[in-house]
Design an enzyme around this catalytic site. Structure first.
Site, PDB file in Angstrom:
ATOM      1  N   HIS B 121      31.713  -8.809 -15.256  1.00 45.16           N
ATOM      2  CA  HIS B 121      32.856  -9.305 -16.122  1.00 45.16           C
ATOM      3  C   HIS B 121      33.311  -7.911 -16.755  1.00 45.16           C
ATOM      4  O   HIS B 121      32.561  -7.091 -17.096  1.00 45.16           O
ATOM      5  CB  HIS B 121      32.384 -10.267 -16.911  1.00 45.16           C
ATOM      6  CG  HIS B 121      33.357 -11.007 -17.873  1.00 45.16           C
ATOM      7  ND1 HIS B 121      34.020 -10.343 -18.667  1.00 45.16           N
ATOM      8  CD2 HIS B 121      34.324 -11.990 -17.482  1.00 45.16           C
ATOM      9  CE1 HIS B 121      34.887 -11.351 -19.489  1.00 45.16           C
ATOM     10  NE2 HIS B 121      34.803 -12.415 -18.560  1.00 45.16           N
ATOM     11  N   ASP B 198      23.874  -9.908 -19.102  1.00 45.19           N
ATOM     12  CA  ASP B 198      25.328 -10.779 -19.706  1.00 45.19           C
ATOM     13  C   ASP B 198      24.775 -12.205 -19.246  1.00 45.19           C
ATOM     14  O   ASP B 198      24.880 -12.764 -17.996  1.00 45.19           O
ATOM     15  CB  ASP B 198      26.460 -10.260 -18.832  1.00 45.19           C
ATOM     16  CG  ASP B 198      27.708 -11.182 -19.138  1.00 45.19           C
ATOM     17  OD1 ASP B 198      27.372 -12.173 -19.721  1.00 45.19           O
ATOM     18  OD2 ASP B 198      28.733 -10.865 -18.702  1.00 45.19           O
ATOM     19  N   GLN B 201      26.856 -16.862 -17.922  1.00 47.98           N
ATOM     20  CA  GLN B 201      27.029 -18.118 -16.918  1.00 47.98           C
ATOM     21  C   GLN B 201      25.560 -18.352 -16.824  1.00 47.98           C
ATOM     22  O   GLN B 201      25.457 -19.620 -16.168  1.00 47.98           O
ATOM     23  CB  GLN B 201      27.554 -17.555 -15.609  1.00 47.98           C
ATOM     24  CG  GLN B 201      29.015 -17.170 -15.795  1.00 47.98           C
ATOM     25  CD  GLN B 201      29.881 -17.970 -16.311  1.00 47.98           C
ATOM     26  OE1 GLN B 201      29.732 -19.355 -15.763  1.00 47.98           O
ATOM     27  NE2 GLN B 201      31.267 -17.510 -16.754  1.00 47.98           N
ATOM     28  N   LYS B 224      30.696 -21.580 -23.673  1.00 49.53           N
ATOM     29  CA  LYS B 224      30.609 -22.062 -22.231  1.00 49.53           C
ATOM     30  C   LYS B 224      29.237 -23.036 -22.302  1.00 49.53           C
ATOM     31  O   LYS B 224      28.887 -23.344 -21.068  1.00 49.53           O
ATOM     32  CB  LYS B 224      30.304 -20.816 -21.424  1.00 49.53           C
ATOM     33  CG  LYS B 224      31.620 -19.842 -21.249  1.00 49.53           C
ATOM     34  CD  LYS B 224      31.080 -18.839 -20.342  1.00 49.53           C
ATOM     35  CE  LYS B 224      31.804 -17.617 -20.884  1.00 49.53           C
ATOM     36  NZ  LYS B 224      33.239 -17.297 -20.105  1.00 49.53           N
ATOM     37  N   CYS B 362      38.705 -11.837 -14.795  1.00 52.13           N
ATOM     38  CA  CYS B 362      38.240 -10.530 -15.419  1.00 52.13           C
ATOM     39  C   CYS B 362      37.112  -9.833 -14.717  1.00 52.13           C
ATOM     40  O   CYS B 362      36.081  -9.476 -15.195  1.00 52.13           O
ATOM     41  CB  CYS B 362      37.271 -11.253 -16.990  1.00 52.13           C
ATOM     42  SG  CYS B 362      38.500 -11.711 -18.028  1.00 52.13           S
TER      43      CYS B 362
HETATM   44  C1  LIG Z   1      30.162 -13.261 -16.962  1.00 51.04           C
HETATM   45  C2  LIG Z   1      31.053 -13.296 -18.171  1.00 51.04           C
HETATM   46  N1  LIG Z   1      30.636 -12.298 -19.249  1.00 51.04           N
HETATM   47  C3  LIG Z   1      31.159 -12.495 -20.354  1.00 51.04           C
HETATM   48  C4  LIG Z   1      32.206 -13.293 -20.751  1.00 51.04           C
HETATM   49  C5  LIG Z   1      32.963 -13.254 -22.115  1.00 51.04           C
HETATM   50  O1  LIG Z   1      32.386 -14.042 -23.036  1.00 51.04           O
HETATM   51  P1  LIG Z   1      32.968 -14.405 -24.498  1.00 51.04           P
HETATM   52  O2  LIG Z   1      34.088 -15.272 -24.085  1.00 51.04           O
HETATM   53  O3  LIG Z   1      32.034 -15.374 -25.167  1.00 51.04           O
HETATM   54  O4  LIG Z   1      33.330 -13.185 -25.036  1.00 51.04           O
HETATM   55  C6  LIG Z   1      32.461 -14.323 -19.917  1.00 51.04           C
HETATM   56  C7  LIG Z   1      33.507 -15.422 -20.158  1.00 51.04           C
HETATM   57  O5  LIG Z   1      34.720 -15.087 -19.904  1.00 51.04           O
HETATM   58  C8  LIG Z   1      32.060 -14.373 -18.560  1.00 51.04           C
HETATM   59  O6  LIG Z   1      32.267 -15.181 -17.652  1.00 51.04           O
END
Ligand SMILES: Cc1ncc(COP(=O)(O)O)c(C=O)c1O
Lengths: 154, 405
Positions: B121, B198, B201, B224, B362
Site C-alpha cells: 500500500h 503493515d 489487513q 478496518k 493505493c
Molecule cells: C494494506 C494497507 N495499509 C495501510 C492502510 C492505511 O491505513 P489507515 O487508513 O489506518 O491509515 C490501508 C488502508 O487503506 C491498507 O489497506
C-alpha cells in the site's frame, strides 16, 4: 438514479470506439490531465492554424466509459472551431454537467447539442462528474499552454 | 456461529441504501461498526468525557483509566509482551510514518537498503521514499509471482548485505495473499535485519501473536477492525521504542521542559504527543471485545469459506478475471471484466446496493506490474454471507448486460 440514462448507447459506443484516440504528430499545443483518485489519465493534442482554428485534435489515455466517451465526443465537436469558440463550448459543457438543465452555446448546432447532452446522466452521479470533465479541463490547459498536469477535483 | 445474528449487531444493515438492502463488500477499505462501538462513543461523550492524563479531577482520572484499559486489551489481543509496546496513532499510516521517521533519524544510514514488496500500500512505500530523498537510502522491491504472492524465497533472493530493514504487508489488500511473516522474520533476524509489518489487513482477519511472529513493528488500522476512524495502533518491541527518538513533539510526551533543554517522557507517552483520539481509543476496547466474543478462529473460518465460495462463483463467470490466486488467501476478491472499466463496474453494482471499491486501492506499483490502470475489489468482513456474494455475482452479470457484452 438511472443507469440507462448514464450509459446511453452513444456513450457506450464512443467508450468502446473512441474517435481521435491517437496522437496528432504535428501538434503545437498539448496538455496532460489525470484523476489521482481514479487513475484515469488523458493527454490532449491540438494543431492550431494561424487563425487559431483547431485543424486537428486528438487524445491518448485510458479511463472508464464515461471519461473515454466524453473525450471522444469533445474532440469531435471541437475540430474546426476556433480557440474562442472552443473555450466557450467548454464553459457551457461544464455548466451543464454541474447545474444547467441545458446547453446554451451558440457555437454548437442542435445535433452537436443533442450528442453532448448524452453525457448529462452523469449529473446524478456526483462521484463520476470528474470522469466526464477531465478531458475538457485538459483541453483548456492545452489552449493556455499550461505546463502543469490538470488534476480534477470534480 | 450465526452470521445473521452477528449482522444484527451492526445498525447500518437496518438501513435502506438508495432503497436497497446493503451488500457491503468494502471491508478491506473500512469495516462497518457494531452498535456497542457506536454506543460507547456516545456514552463516553455524554456521561464520562474528560481529557486524559492531564488533570486530577474525578472524570480525568476515570477517562485515563479507560484509555489505558484499551491499551491493555490490545496488548492481550495481539499477545505483546508489554503494555508499553502499544502506541496509539491516528491510523496505520501514521504508525508506518512514525517507524520510518524515527528509524530514519537514528538508525538507517545513507546507502542502507530497505526491502519492501510490489504488494505494498502507498502508506508502506511513501514513508520509505521520504528517506530515499532525505537520507539516500535505497528501496528494493520483492516481486510477486504468477499467483500474486510474495514467497520466502523471493525475499531471500532480494536480501543483500546492505539490507537493514524489511517492511511488508501481512495480507495484500489487492490479491489477498497472506505473507509468511513469521518465516520472513526468522530469516531477517538471522541476518540482523529489522522487520516492519503493515498489519492493516491482517489484524481484522487473522490470529495475532506478536511474540510468535517476532516482528519488530506491526501497524494496525482500527477502522478496518470494527473500530472507530482516526485511530491506529503501532506495536513496537520495547527495546526499539525505548531506543528510538520521539516522533512528534508537544504536550504529554515530555518529561521536563526548560529554556535550554528538554527531556522526553517514558513509554507510552513518548509517542503520544498532544490530545489523542480519546473517545475512539475508549470505544476501540469494544471492538476487541466484539472480536473476542466471536473468536478469531471462527472469524477466520467464516471468511475463508466466503472467499472460497466467492472465488468459485467468479471463476465460473467467464467474463471475470480474478487478480491473483494465492494458496494462502484472505477475504479479498479483486477482478477485472473485459470491456468494462472498474469505475463503471462499481457504479453499476452500486445501483443494486452492492458496495465495492474500484481504482488502484493505493497500490499503483502492483497495478503497473499487472499492467492494468485499475481493478474492482470485493472484500469481506464478519457480517458477510454467501448471499452477498451471490448478489455480487448477479450484479456483475448486469454490467455485461448494460455494456451489451
Ligand atoms: C494494506 C494497507 N495499509 C495501510 C492502510 C492505511 O491505513 P489507515 O487508513 O489506518 O491509515 C490501508 C488502508 O487503506 C491498507 O489497506
Amino acid at each position: 438514479m438511472n443507469l440507462k440514462e448514464l450509459y446511453q448507447e452513444i456513450i457506450l459506443e464512443h467508450g468502446k470506439n473512441p474517435r481521435n484516440l491517437r496522437k496528432t504528430e504535428d501538434f503545437n499545443r498539448n496538455a496532460k490531465g489525470n484523476n489521482p483518485l481514479c487513475g484515469d489519465n488523458v493527454h490532449v493534442y491540438l494543431k492550431l492554424n494561424g487563425q487559431k482554428i483547431v485543424e486537428d485534435i486528438s487524445f491518448e489515455g485510458s479511463g472508464c466509459a464515461i471519461s473515454m466517451a466524453s473525450a471522444s465526443i469533445m474532440t469531435d465537436l471541437i475540430k474546426g472551431k476556433n480557440e474562442h469558440e472552443a473555450k466557450e463550448i467548454v464553459e457551457d459543457f461544464l455548466g451543464m454537467i454541474k447545474e444547467n438543465p441545458e446547453l446554451k452555446s451558440e457555437n454548437l448546432d442542435e445535433d452537436e447539442k443533442t450528442k453532448l447532452m448524452c453525457l448529462s446522466g452523469v449529473k446524478q452521479y456526483p462521484m463520476r462528474v470528474k470522469c466526464a470533465t477531465l478531458s475538457w479541463h485538459t483541453l483548456v490547459s492545452a489552449f493556455d499552454e499550461r505546463k502543469e498536469e490538470v488534476k480534477t477535483e470534480n | 456461529m450465526n452470521i445473521n445474528q452477528i449482522k444484527k449487531e451492526f445498525p447500518i444493515f437496518d438501513e435502506k441504501i438508495q432503497n436497497n438492502d446493503l451488500v457491503y463488500l468494502d471491508s478491506a477499505n473500512s469495516s462497518q461498526k457494531p452498535k456497542v462501538v457506536v454506543d460507547r462513543i456516545n456514552e463516553f461523550y455524554t456521561k464520562q468525557f474528560s481529557n486524559v492524563g492531564r488533570s486530577v479531577h474525578y472524570l480525568a482520572v476515570a477517562a485515563t483509566n479507560l484509555y489505558e484499559n484499551t491499551r491493555t486489551s490490545v496488548q492481550k489481543y495481539i499477545n505483546a509482551k508489554d503494555k508499553n509496546e502499544i502506541v496509539f496513532t491516528k491510523g496505520a499510516t501514521e504508525a508506518l510514518n512514525l517507524v520510518a521517521n524515527t528509524l530514519g533519524q537514528s538508525y538507517l544510514q545513507e546507502g542502507d537498503e530497505v526491502l519492501i514488496t510490489e504488494l505494498e500500500h502507498h502508506s508502506n512505500y511513501v514513508p520509505w521514499h521520504f528517506l530515499r530523498k532525505s537520507k539516500n537510502i535505497k528501496i528494493n522491491f520483492a516481486e510477486i509471482n504468477e499467483e500474486g504472492e510474495i514467497t520466502l524465497e523471493e525475499i531471500e533472493k532480494k536480501i543483500t548485505p546492505k539490507t537493514r530493514l524489511i517492511s511488508i504487508t501481512h495480507l495484500s489488500n489487492v490479491t489477498g495473499a497472506i505473507l509468511p511473516v513469521k518465516e520472513i522474520t526468522q530469516l531477517a533476524h538471522s541476518k540482523g535485519i529489522i522487520v516492519v509489518v503493515d498489519g492493516c489487513q491482517g489484524a481484522p482477519h487473522l490470529k495475532l501473536d506478536m511474540q510468535e511472529l517476532d516482528c519488530d513493528f506491526y501497524a494496525i488500522s482500527c477502522h478496518k477492525m470494527y473500530g472507530p476512524t482516526g485511530l491506529g495502533v503501532l506495536y513496537g518491541k520495547k527495546k526499539w521504542l525505548e531506543e528510538l527518538p520521539p516522533y512528534q513533539g508537544g504536550g504529554g510526551m515530555i518529561n521536563e521542559v526548560k529554556k535550554d533543554r528538554i527531556s522526553y517522557g517514558e513509554l507510552p507517552n513518548k509517542y503520544e504527543a498532544g490530545t489523542m483520539a480519546t473517545a475512539q481509543v475508549i470505544a476501540f476496547d469494544q471492538s476487541i471485545k466484539f472480536l473476542e466474543s466471536i473468536g478469531i478462529e471462527n472469524v477466520m473460518k467464516h471468511e475463508a469459506e466466503l472467499v472460497e465460495y466467492g472465488q468459485e462463483l467468479l471463476q465460473k463467470n467467464n467474463s471475470v478475471k480474478l487478480i491473483g490466486n494465492p494458496k494462502n488467501k484472505g477475504g479479498v476478491l479483486s477482478f477485472t471484466i473485459e470491456g468494462v472499466h472498474p469505475h463503471d463496474i462499481a457504479t453499476i453494482l452500486d445501483e443494486d446496493g452492492v458496495a465495492i471499491r474500484a481504482g488502484h486501492h493505493c497500490c499503483q506499483i502492483l497495478h503497473d506490474k499487472l499492467n492494468i490502470p485499475a481493478s474492482a475489489r470485493a472484500s469481506v468482513g464478519i457480517y458477510n454471507t454467501k448471499e452477498d456474494l451471490d448478489q455480487l455475482n448477479e450484479s456483475i452479470k448486469n454490467c455485461k448486460k448494460i455494456f451489451n457484452l
